[in-house]
Design a protein around this motif. Structure first.
Motif, PDB file in Angstrom:
ATOM      1  N   TRP A  75      25.174-146.181  -7.506  1.00 58.70           N
ATOM      2  CA  TRP A  75      23.881-146.604  -6.987  1.00 58.70           C
ATOM      3  C   TRP A  75      23.971-147.968  -6.311  1.00 58.70           C
ATOM      4  N   SER A  76      24.891-148.810  -6.781  1.00 57.61           N
ATOM      5  CA  SER A  76      25.090-150.086  -6.099  1.00 57.61           C
ATOM      6  C   SER A  76      25.663-149.858  -4.711  1.00 57.61           C
ATOM      7  N   LEU A  82      26.071-147.015   1.926  1.00 58.50           N
ATOM      8  CA  LEU A  82      27.048-145.931   1.961  1.00 58.50           C
ATOM      9  C   LEU A  82      26.375-144.616   1.581  1.00 58.50           C
ATOM     10  N   SER A  83      26.679-143.574   2.325  1.00 62.20           N
ATOM     11  CA  SER A  83      26.129-142.251   2.037  1.00 62.20           C
ATOM     12  C   SER A  83      26.909-141.599   0.904  1.00 62.20           C
ATOM     13  N   HIS A  84      26.392-140.464   0.415  1.00 54.57           N
ATOM     14  CA  HIS A  84      27.090-139.742  -0.648  1.00 54.57           C
ATOM     15  C   HIS A  84      28.497-139.347  -0.199  1.00 54.57           C
ATOM     16  N   SER A  85      28.625-138.878   1.047  1.00 50.40           N
ATOM     17  CA  SER A  85      29.931-138.446   1.534  1.00 50.40           C
ATOM     18  C   SER A  85      30.884-139.633   1.673  1.00 50.40           C
ATOM     19  N   GLN A  86      30.366-140.798   2.083  1.00 56.18           N
ATOM     20  CA  GLN A  86      31.212-141.980   2.211  1.00 56.18           C
ATOM     21  C   GLN A  86      31.658-142.495   0.844  1.00 56.18           C
ATOM     22  N   ILE A  87      30.764-142.401  -0.141  1.00 56.18           N
ATOM     23  CA  ILE A  87      31.135-142.792  -1.500  1.00 56.18           C
ATOM     24  C   ILE A  87      32.217-141.857  -2.028  1.00 56.18           C
TER      25      ILE A  87
END
Length: 344
Positions: A75-76, A82-87
């Motif tokens: 969440w930070s 950052l998007s979910h895919s980038q994370i």
């Protein structure tokens, strides 16, 4: 009949004993192995709360606390844009580093430094150690030093994106690299200065001195010619000793170019010897030997042009008087020297 019932009863009892023994004994057999696995993971700084987790020890995964570490970092990171895919991409690039809570502060710094999430992920892919390196030493001191060298924020980020490990270089080594670049007459902040820094490993003192000496001896250059060549084409320092020797033999010994001529045009050393320079040299020599080309035509002007321009300028105009030239040139590019290209 009685004998058959006895055998059947025998097998029934045997199967029952096996089932009971396996079900009751399996936990006693598995628990020690899981305990050993947990101990090995603890040596890798991974704390396991439940022994059953160790069953997946051989698979790829992230051994970390989900609630207090992964969820918090997720969440930070989301709050940083950052998007979910980038994370997910970040986790796949540096699974061991993502466990650390400090990864959020480092991510925030690098996102600002590189200017975009795409550049940030590209840098992490090239150097995952960025997520575990101390920002206060050496990252920020190196950035400050590069700024003092006259590089702007955009220049520094682009240079470090091409070679992210530069941020982790020992500050003293970085200063030595800059000193070596200046010894070539390259001005701080110039485009050539940035190019030399990208090949930073070439500028370490011992490696740099040895490669410079090898270049000088191989091409029989003076000190001034050596500095001229490396300043114009610093990537020549990446060439192996064997490649440089073959280049010197072809350009100087066979073609007859002067060392000073090569030093002023060091980009020739980037061209393929067998796929470009040698075939074109044979074409030019054939044309000059048969009076089809001005004898003073510069070799470099023929070496540097694209394949299409070379064919249009040096081969197509002579199709009538030298119809074999196209096939001979194609054969030479494949490493075969046709009879028409051989001279006494």
């Amino acid at each position: 009949m009685d004998e058959a019932l006895f055998v059947l009863n025998f097998f029934s009892v045997a199967i029952t004993i096996i089932i009971v023994a396996v079900l009751e004994g399996l936990p006693f057999a598995v628990t020690p192995s899981l305990a050993v696995a947990m101990k090995k993971l603890m040596q890798e700084c991974a704390i396991i709360r439940h022994l059953s987790t160790c069953e997946k020890m051989g698979s790829k995964g992230i051994w970390s606390d989900k609630t207090d570490t992964l969820t918090t970092n997720h969440w930070s990171s989301r709050s940083l844009g950052l998007s979910h895919s980038q994370i997910a991409c970040l986790v796949s690039l540096a699974p061991a580093k993502i466990r650390r809570r400090s990864v959020v502060s480092r991510t925030h710094y690098y996102l600002s430094f590189f200017g975009s999430s795409q550049s940030f992920l590209q840098a992490i892919k090239r150097c995952p150690r960025l997520l575990s390196a101390d920002l206060e030493n050496p990252v920020k001191p190196n950035v400050a030093f590069l700024q003092g060298c006259g590089l702007g924020a955009c220049d520094i980020s682009n240079t470090c994106l091409a070679r992210p490990s530069m941020l982790l270089t020992n500050p003293e080594r970085l200063k030595a690299m800059v000193a070596n670049a200046e010894s070539l007459g390259v001005l701080r902040g110039s485009g050539m200065f940035r190019l030399l820094l990208r090949g930073g490993g070439l500028l370490s003192h011992g490696n740099f001195t040895a490669r410079m000496e090898n270049l000088k001896n191989t091409f029989r250059w003076s000190d001034a010619e050596l500095i001229t060549a490396v300043s114009k084409n610093p990537m020549v320092l990446k060439r192996s000793k064997e490649t440089l020797e073959r280049s010197s033999k072809l350009l100087i010994s066979e073609i007859g170019l002067e060392p000073a001529y090569v030093a002023r045009r060091p980009s020739m050393l980037n061209y393929s010897l067998e796929g470009r320079i040698r075939p074109r040299y044979h074409v030019l020599k054939f044309l000059k030997g048969n009076g089809l080309l001005d004898r003073d035509r510069d070799y470099y002007s023929a070496f540097k042009v694209t394949e299409k321009v070379f064919v249009d300028k040096y081969i197509c105009p002579h199709n009538e008087v030298a119809p074999h030239l196209v096939e001979d040139y194609a054969a030479a590019c494949r490493g075969q020297v046709p009879t028409n290209f051989r001279f006494a």
